[in-house]
Design an enzyme around this catalytic site. Structure first.
Site, PDB file in Angstrom:
ATOM      1  N   GLY A   1       0.791  -1.225   0.000  1.00  0.00           N
ATOM      2  CA  GLY A   1       0.000   0.000   0.000  1.00  0.00           C
ATOM      3  C   GLY A   1       0.821   1.271   0.000  1.00  0.00           C
ATOM      4  N   HIS A   2       2.135   1.179   0.085  1.00  0.00           N
ATOM      5  CA  HIS A   2       3.000   2.377   0.196  1.00  0.00           C
ATOM      6  C   HIS A   2       4.125   2.292  -0.816  1.00  0.00           C
ATOM      7  CE1 HIS A   2       5.457   5.499   2.281  1.00  0.00           C
ATOM      8  NE2 HIS A   2       4.292   5.879   2.757  1.00  0.00           N
ATOM      9  N   TYR A   3       4.043   2.521  -1.961  1.00  0.00           N
ATOM     10  CA  TYR A   3       2.895   2.770  -2.812  1.00  0.00           C
ATOM     11  C   TYR A   3       2.946   1.759  -3.946  1.00  0.00           C
ATOM     12  CZ  TYR A   3       2.931   7.203  -0.303  1.00  0.00           C
ATOM     13  OH  TYR A   3       2.938   8.152   0.673  1.00  0.00           O
TER      14      TYR A   3
END
Length: 150
Positions: A46-48
């Site tokens: 999720g990052h990224y």
């Protein structure tokens, strides 16, 4: 270079929340550790997506863990049983980020001891990539005695 077995004896952190691969050295003034950032680490989902960047807070955590290794070694040298204390972050100040860290990068983490006031141990930390400073911070850790749950 000291490997994972010793790290796991010095601090209570465990994967996936362990951000040190090896201990380079522990002196009277500081601890130096190392970590290679892997692309399969869960934070990169999720990052990224498509442009993975190591979260700054996790770089800070690598400094805290290096500081905890230093404090564990210091307390052991003073005859204190470190299996009965937990390193707890109590303050972070002056965090500055100068470069991004990406999967494949190897970082060197340094935590330098400044002083002790009451139960708080004040430290200064740096993260390096290829010999250049990428992050600095100041923090305080407390070594808190474990309590039994009633």
């Amino acid at each position: 270079m000291i490997q994972m077995e010793t790290i796991l004896k010095k601090i209570p952190h465990r994967p996936p929340f362990l951000f040190i691969d090896s201990i380079i050295e522990v002196t009277q003034e500081k601890a130096v550790c190392e970590r290679t950032i892997r692309s399969d680490e869960p934070q990169f989902e999720g990052h990224y997506p498509g442009n993975p960047i190591m979260p700054g807070v996790l770089l800070c955590e690598s400094v805290f863990q290096t500081g905890a290794i230093y404090l564990s070694s210091k307390l052991e040298a003073e005859g204190i049983d470190t299996s009965k204390v937990t390193p707890v972050l109590s303050r972070i100040t002056e965090a500055k980020f100068k470069q991004m860290i990406k999967p494949g990068d190897t970082i060197t983490i340094e935590a330098e001891y400044k002083e002790k006031l009451s139960k708080f141990h004040f430290m200064k930390g740096k993260v390096f990539k290829a010999g250049k400073v990428v992050m600095t911070l100041e923090c305080a850790l407390a070594m808190v005695e474990q309590t039994e749950d009633v």
